[in-house]
Write a protein that holds these residues in place. Structure first.
Motif, mmCIF file in Angstrom:
data_model
loop_
_atom_site.group_PDB
_atom_site.id
_atom_site.type_symbol
_atom_site.label_atom_id
_atom_site.label_comp_id
_atom_site.label_asym_id
_atom_site.label_seq_id
_atom_site.Cartn_x
_atom_site.Cartn_y
_atom_site.Cartn_z
ATOM 1 N N CYS A 1 -2.138 -1.716 -3.678
ATOM 2 C CA CYS A 1 -1.604 -1.994 -5.011
ATOM 3 C C CYS A 1 -1.201 -3.455 -5.120
ATOM 4 C CB CYS A 1 -0.382 -1.123 -5.298
ATOM 5 S SG CYS A 1 -0.684 0.653 -5.249
ATOM 6 N N PRO B 1 -10.048 3.252 -3.266
ATOM 7 C CA PRO B 1 -8.866 4.082 -3.519
ATOM 8 C C PRO B 1 -8.249 4.664 -2.248
ATOM 9 C CG PRO B 1 -10.586 4.565 -5.114
ATOM 10 C CD PRO B 1 -11.202 3.651 -4.097
ATOM 11 N N ASN C 1 0.829 -1.200 0.000
ATOM 12 C CA ASN C 1 0.000 0.000 0.000
ATOM 13 C C ASN C 1 0.864 1.251 0.000
ATOM 14 O OD1 ASN C 1 0.851 -0.505 2.654
ATOM 15 N ND2 ASN C 1 -0.953 0.454 3.562
ATOM 16 N N GLU D 1 2.514 7.300 -7.056
ATOM 17 C CA GLU D 1 2.144 6.037 -7.682
ATOM 18 C C GLU D 1 2.764 5.921 -9.075
ATOM 19 O OE1 GLU D 1 -1.834 3.836 -9.367
ATOM 20 O OE2 GLU D 1 -2.022 5.084 -7.574
ATOM 21 N N ARG E 1 -4.124 -0.834 -9.109
ATOM 22 C CA ARG E 1 -4.771 -0.523 -7.837
ATOM 23 C C ARG E 1 -5.954 -1.466 -7.628
ATOM 24 N NH1 ARG E 1 -3.596 4.751 -5.804
ATOM 25 N NH2 ARG E 1 -5.116 4.315 -4.192
#
Length: 250
Positions: A237, A232, A144, A212, A228
């Motif tokens: 990920c 959100p 993450n 990201e 992903r």
């Protein structure tokens, strides 16, 4: 080597419990949807073991290697594993970090939650390369990313408040820029009785930040693809080998 969690281990498990209410089902889905169906799971920075329990529930019978460098956190982790007969059979707890621990061959999944920020860029890239080599076909690395994504000041905010018995436990977090791609977190913990502070601890630790897009470019160089998953807001990920991703799309 200093242990930034030596003083905070007393508080962390109870203070992350609420966050895991959302994180646990998202992690379970990411693991269950992976194409690999055999092999061990490596939990890097397993902490107090909340992720270990999710892994074991999501992937019945898969052996788990729980890697945790902090002796204080391992004490909590071992207690959680020992109290559950099923976990005792399947979970091996070892000291170590991302670089120093041997992984089993053909790893089904690697879980690295709340870990990537602890890794300087060179160690982060080494992790991507290792995953590309050692993941089984269809295996995944789950991690993450959470804000901030660039060195910036984070104003002090209360991150947790938990009442247990007659006492209340509070955690406060703030951060300041401390490098080109780095911040330093300051975590303050308090134990209170009816508003009176009985105990307090403060710890600081370094945290490397990246967007990201920057991470996606890094993992691509290692032959991995980033996507992903989940809400959100969780920043969850999944990494897979590019060939596996292409195969699924086809």
């Amino acid at each position: 080597m200093s242990d930034p969690y030596e003083r905070s281990a007393e508080y962390l498990d109870i203070m992350i419990a609420e966050a895991w209410e959302a994180l646990a089902p998202a992690l379970a889905d990411a693991l269950s949807n992976a194409r690999a169906r055999t092999g061990a799971v490596v939990d890097l920075g397993a902490g107090s073991g909340r992720g270990v329990r999710v892994i074991c529930d999501a992937l019945p019978q898969a052996p788990v290697l729980a890697v945790e460098p902090s002796a204080a956190m391992r004490a909590v982790l071992l207690a959680r594993v020992h109290e559950d007969g099923e976990l005792r059979k399947r979970v091996t707890v070892v000291p170590g970090d991302c670089a120093s621990t041997d992984w089993p061959d053909g790893v089904r999944a690697v879980v690295a939650l709340n870990v990537i920020g602890h890794l300087p860029p060179d160690q982060r890239r080494a992790l991507w390369n290792r995953a590309a080599r050692q993941l089984a076909s269809g295996g995944v690395l789950v991690f993450n990313v959470t804000p901030p994504f660039a060195p910036t000041e984070v104003e002090r905010v209360r991150m947790a408040h938990v009442a247990i018995g007659e006492l209340e436990y509070e955690g406060w977090a703030s951060a300041r820029p401390s490098g080109v791609d780095e911040i330093t977190w300051c975590m303050d913990y308090q134990v209170l009785r009816q508003g009176r502070v009985l105990a307090a601890d403060s710890v600081q630790y370094r945290w490397w930040v990246a967007t990201e897009d920057a991470l996606a470019a890094e993992v691509a160089q290692a032959g991995l693809a980033l996507r992903r998953v989940g809400d959100p807001g969780l920043g969850l990920c999944v990494l897979e080998r590019v060939s596996a991703t292409t195969s699924r799309a086809g």
